[in-house]
Scaffold this active site. Structure first.
Site, PDB file in Angstrom:
ATOM      1  N   TRP A   1       0.821  -1.210   0.000  1.00  0.00           N
ATOM      2  CA  TRP A   1       0.000   0.000   0.000  1.00  0.00           C
ATOM      3  C   TRP A   1       0.854   1.258   0.000  1.00  0.00           C
ATOM      4  O   TRP A   1       0.352   2.364  -0.233  1.00  0.00           O
ATOM      5  CB  TRP A   1      -0.970   0.001   1.184  1.00  0.00           C
ATOM      6  CG  TRP A   1      -0.331   0.084   2.545  1.00  0.00           C
ATOM      7  CD1 TRP A   1       0.325  -0.909   3.197  1.00  0.00           C
ATOM      8  CD2 TRP A   1      -0.302   1.218   3.427  1.00  0.00           C
ATOM      9  NE1 TRP A   1       0.768  -0.473   4.427  1.00  0.00           N
ATOM     10  CE2 TRP A   1       0.396   0.828   4.600  1.00  0.00           C
ATOM     11  CE3 TRP A   1      -0.799   2.515   3.347  1.00  0.00           C
ATOM     12  CZ2 TRP A   1       0.602   1.684   5.669  1.00  0.00           C
ATOM     13  CZ3 TRP A   1      -0.590   3.376   4.423  1.00  0.00           C
ATOM     14  CH2 TRP A   1       0.103   2.958   5.562  1.00  0.00           C
ATOM     15  N   ASP A   2       2.155   1.096   0.208  1.00  0.00           N
ATOM     16  CA  ASP A   2       3.086   2.218   0.151  1.00  0.00           C
ATOM     17  C   ASP A   2       2.968   2.979  -1.175  1.00  0.00           C
ATOM     18  O   ASP A   2       3.118   4.205  -1.220  1.00  0.00           O
ATOM     19  CB  ASP A   2       4.533   1.736   0.272  1.00  0.00           C
ATOM     20  CG  ASP A   2       4.783   0.800   1.436  1.00  0.00           C
ATOM     21  OD1 ASP A   2       3.820   0.220   1.952  1.00  0.00           O
ATOM     22  OD2 ASP A   2       5.952   0.630   1.802  1.00  0.00           O
TER      23      ASP A   2
ATOM     24  N   GLU B   1       1.895  -1.801  13.306  1.00  0.00           N
ATOM     25  CA  GLU B   1       1.930  -3.257  13.341  1.00  0.00           C
ATOM     26  C   GLU B   1       2.413  -3.798  14.689  1.00  0.00           C
ATOM     27  O   GLU B   1       2.569  -5.007  14.845  1.00  0.00           O
ATOM     28  CB  GLU B   1       2.808  -3.775  12.207  1.00  0.00           C
ATOM     29  CG  GLU B   1       2.186  -3.507  10.842  1.00  0.00           C
ATOM     30  CD  GLU B   1       3.120  -3.797   9.680  1.00  0.00           C
ATOM     31  OE1 GLU B   1       2.616  -3.966   8.555  1.00  0.00           O
ATOM     32  OE2 GLU B   1       4.355  -3.842   9.901  1.00  0.00           O
TER      33      GLU B   1
ATOM     34  N   LYS C   1       4.685   1.852  16.008  1.00  0.00           N
ATOM     35  CA  LYS C   1       5.723   1.655  14.997  1.00  0.00           C
ATOM     36  C   LYS C   1       5.767   2.816  14.011  1.00  0.00           C
ATOM     37  O   LYS C   1       6.832   3.263  13.593  1.00  0.00           O
ATOM     38  CB  LYS C   1       5.463   0.336  14.259  1.00  0.00           C
ATOM     39  CG  LYS C   1       6.499  -0.019  13.212  1.00  0.00           C
ATOM     40  CD  LYS C   1       6.116  -1.326  12.508  1.00  0.00           C
ATOM     41  CE  LYS C   1       7.148  -1.708  11.462  1.00  0.00           C
ATOM     42  NZ  LYS C   1       6.738  -2.899  10.682  1.00  0.00           N
ATOM     43  N   GLN C   2       4.607   3.297  13.604  1.00  0.00           N
ATOM     44  CA  GLN C   2       4.510   4.384  12.625  1.00  0.00           C
ATOM     45  C   GLN C   2       3.178   5.086  12.808  1.00  0.00           C
ATOM     46  O   GLN C   2       2.317   4.619  13.547  1.00  0.00           O
ATOM     47  CB  GLN C   2       4.616   3.840  11.212  1.00  0.00           C
ATOM     48  CG  GLN C   2       3.418   2.994  10.782  1.00  0.00           C
ATOM     49  CD  GLN C   2       3.647   2.249   9.491  1.00  0.00           C
ATOM     50  OE1 GLN C   2       4.347   1.249   9.457  1.00  0.00           O
ATOM     51  NE2 GLN C   2       3.049   2.726   8.404  1.00  0.00           N
TER      52      GLN C   2
END
Length: 767
Positions: free
Chosen positions: A358-359, A489, A601-602
């Site tokens: 999906w990046d 994640e 994580k992000q």
């Protein structure tokens, strides 16, 4: 400590001094590609030290059988492997009877390598003293042609320093390669044919299962003092999957001998007869000649930089970082072939497998829309449309019906091939990024034609998925989405991830909006699509019932949306209170401990605030940023860019600059201690976004470009160009003013800090 051996330079990546500990990292950082193929910066000559061999061909993959202890229904049958392709760069070299091997030399001095990003050419040089006492200087040049994208070129020069030398060059082709990350330690290439004629050789091999055929080829020229010796190989050694030529040259002290090797791949994706195609590529390369090929390479990269370059004045490391990111993006994907996409590691390594995450939609499309022709971005959207049937199959494997589409987390051909259950089954927010990219493409380009032609079918499939994936909670009297993994994640199988729920509602609303628009304005397309997907108003009303009554976890006490229902139940220890010895937690902690922690994580909730910035006030953004960022460990390459953009919006310029440096130099400085596995290609588009959308404040609102330019105190100025609807706008930001110029045919209106200005072609406007 981050690594710090790359020399700061505006246009080049430079390493000085030979350090065996850095070889694998440098193989990633100095990698080269041309959109059709690429390779790690492995040494051409023998090297017995630790190395990660890697050459890659775009679109070629292998379905490696999934290796799990407990098979679950709906599990992908295989994990797509980006294949290590047959090796064409190899040149074993004997000097006075001893093999040249930097791992075994008495000494290596003046070792230097340079990836000249302005030229698209990789240089390496060193002085070596062999065990037999022979001293030589070697100079190597290598590049992959942008113009002839099946062709690579190596020029390997050797000069004896302390006496005459008998040099034997042994160029070879080798299809007996393996992947570092093979699940079953098997080979993926079946050799079909090994042939040679004169100075040319061809090894043809076919991938098992997927049956891609590739001919790996080479042509060799031996020179002395730049004169072609017209040598034929004195010896040919071949097996079923390898061929090696030998050329013996006597070289006087101080003279320079060289081998020029043309090599590369012709593949069945593009040719019926790959051997004939290879011979044609060699003939083209020889006709052009080495010097002209190198000059053409410089010119081709000059054209790319003319549009995509970002300049930064007064900060060499920041400048080097952004150019490294832009360079890697362009050598990974040039938009020529809609069958291809942008893999997370590009041509720099094998990790992650697959070619598409999906990046692409979330991060890469904005870069390609603004720095290339809009057709390039449209090709990326078309890639997903062409795989819609597979997305419907993926959803059906999980029990969804009626044309519901779930796009894969990782794919080569549209099938899901990610083999971690918490990702495959649960990280479903990826579907929303596909839909958002369609919206973003139209918002930026103004090209609505894609939606009635292709995009609406994708939006309908995605809306059907979200409608079915939601569950009605009688307790909440609202629709919930259970058992998911968000962008963070470090949480799995959670309920009501805010970002996922918000995307689900938006996807349904946007699909309905486009259905209504197409019905009114594109009647024939509407009739064709409705007949094809068998959609009626009753089904749409069921979608709307879900979207209109979607649940979002919210804390009244804190005044924020919660990342998921149970986030506040965690032990909320902020990152700055975590001992540095525990970082990165994904390498120091058990997965159980990570899942129970508050660490992010992000960007997760903040990813929603990035996509849908105009849905929230600046005050709401600030409140959520101030809450979530202190728990964010930024152990995903996709994390720093979003935070840099939002910090700039919030006038947190020190933080924005720090995050920019992290995203731009993530690999150069090896923040995540893993660059030897390959570079983080897709997140590099986020580096571009950090400047253009972050510091430049570029947005598109109501078909008009808006800017809120800001500048870090560390910079004297910066500039970038964007292609907005076939008009090239250049923006130059200094500490005291912003300059706009236009390369186009008609004036364009832009809004700068809320004030509308008009920029005329070939004029300069100061703000």
């Amino acid at each position: 400590m981050n690594q710090d051996y790359i020399k700061p330079d505006n246009w080049s990546i430079i390493e000085e001094g030979f350090d065996a500990e850095s070889v694998k990292s440098s193989e990633s950082l100095f990698s080269i590609g041309n959109g059709a193929m690429g390779q790690r910066a492995n040494f051409e000559e023998t090297y017995t030290g630790e190395t990660f061999q890697g050459s890659y061909i775009a679109g070629i993959y292998y379905p490696d059988k999934t290796k799990v202890g407990w098979w679950k229904n709906g599990y992908p049958e295989y994990f797509a492997k980006v294949l290590n392709a047959p090796n064409w760069i190899g040149i074993n070299i004997e000097i006075n009877g001893e093999i040249l091997d930097l791992a075994k030399c008495k000494s290596v001095a003046n070792f230097r390598r340079e990836l000249n990003m302005k030229e698209g050419i990789y240089y390496r040089s060193f002085e070596a003293t062999l065990q037999n006492g022979t001293q030589v200087v070697a100079k190597i040049t290598r590049f992959l042609s942008l113009d002839l994208d099946e062709l690579g070129i190596i020029n390997f020069e050797i000069t004896p320093l302390n006496g005459d030398a008998k040099i034997v060059y042994k160029p070879y082709l080798d299809a007996g390669v393996q992947n570092e990350d093979a699940n079953w330690e098997e080979k993926f290439w079946e050799p079909l044919d090994v042939a040679h004629s004169g100075n040319e050789a061809f090894v043809t091999a076919r991938t098992f299962k997927t049956h891609f055929t590739a001919t790996t080829f080479m042509h060799n020229t031996i020179l002395l003092e730049s004169n072609n010796l017209n040598y034929a190989p004195s010896e040919v050694t071949k097996t079923s999957d390898r061929i090696e030529f030998s050329y013996e040259v006597t070289v006087a002290k101080g003279q320079t001998s060289a081998i020029q090797k043309l090599g590369g791949y012709t593949v069945s994706l593009n040719h019926q007869d790959t051997i004939s195609a290879a011979k044609k590529v060699i003939a083209q390369g020889l006709e052009i000649g080495y010097l002209k090929l190198a000059e053409n390479q410089k010119q081709a990269w000059s054209k790319i930089w003319e549009m995509s370059d970002i300049t930064i004045d007064g900060d060499v490391k920041a400048q080097q970082g952004i150019r490294f990111n832009i360079y890697q993006l362009n050598q990974t994907y040039l938009g020529k072939d809609s069958r291809l996409n942008i893999g997370p590691k590009g041509f720099t390594g094998e990790k992650y497998g697959g070619s598409t995450y999906w990046d692409t939609e979330a991060y890469c499309i904005p870069f390609y829309m603004a720095t290339k022709d809009q057709q390039v971005a449209r090709n990326l959207l078309t890639y997903r449309y062409n795989q819609l049937d597979k997305a419907i199959e993926n959803a059906a494997k999980l029990g969804f019906t009626n044309g519901a589409a779930l796009y894969p987390m990782v794919t080569m051909n549209g099938e899901e091939c990610h083999n971690e259950w918490e990702i495959t089954f649960e990280e479903i927010h990826r579907n929303g990024a596909i839909a958002f990219a369609i919206f973003n493409y139209f918002r930026y380009t103004g090209d609505y034609s894609y939606i009635p032609e292709k995009g609406l079918e994708v939006l309908i499939g995605i809306a059907r998925f979200w409608h079915q994936r939601a569950t009605y909670s009688t307790h909440k009297n609202q629709y919930v989405i259970l058992g998911v993994t968000g962008p963070n994640e470090y949480e799995n199988n959670v309920n009501n991830n805010f970002y996922t729920n918000y995307l689900a509602k938006w996807c349904i609303d946007y699909a309905v909006e486009q259905i209504n628009k197409v019905e009114k304005e594109y009647a024939s397309d509407f009739a064709r699509i409705m007949s094809k997907v068998n959609l009626d108003t009753a089904e749409i009303s069921h979608w709307k019932a879900v979207a209109d009554n979607m649940y979002f976890p919210y804390s009244e006490e804190l005044g924020i949306y919660l990342q998921q229902d149970g986030f506040l139940d965690k032990e909320l220890v902020k990152v700055h209170d975590l001992d540095r010895s525990q970082r990165p937690i994904n390498q120091k902690w058990s997965w159980d401990r990570i899942l129970r922690s508050p660490y992010i994580k992000q960007a997760d909730t903040l990813q929603g605030f990035y996509f849908f910035e105009d849905h929230f006030t600046k005050e709401e953004l600030e409140k959520h940023f101030n809450f979530y960022e202190p728990f964010t460990v930024h152990e995903s390459s996709l994390s720093p860019c979003v935070h840099s953009i939002q910090a700039a919006v919030l006038d947190k310029m020190e933080m924005a600059y720090t995050f920019y440096l992290r995203t731009s130099r993530l690999d150069l400085d090896d923040y995540n201690k893993e660059v030897e596995e390959g570079c983080h290609i897709t997140s590099m588009a986020g580096t571009w976004m950090s400047i253009v959308e972050g510091f430049g404040g570029m947005r598109v609102k109501n078909d008009t470009l808006h800017f809120e330019p800001k500048i870090p105190k560390e910079w004297q100025g910066y500039s970038f160009k964007i292609n907005f609807r076939n008009q090239i706008v250049k923006v130059v930001v200094n500490q005291n003013e912003t300059l706009f110029s236009l390369d186009g045919t008609q004036a364009i209106k832009v809004v700068v800090k809320g004030k509308e200005i008009q920029v005329e072609p070939n004029s300069l406007v100061k703000v």
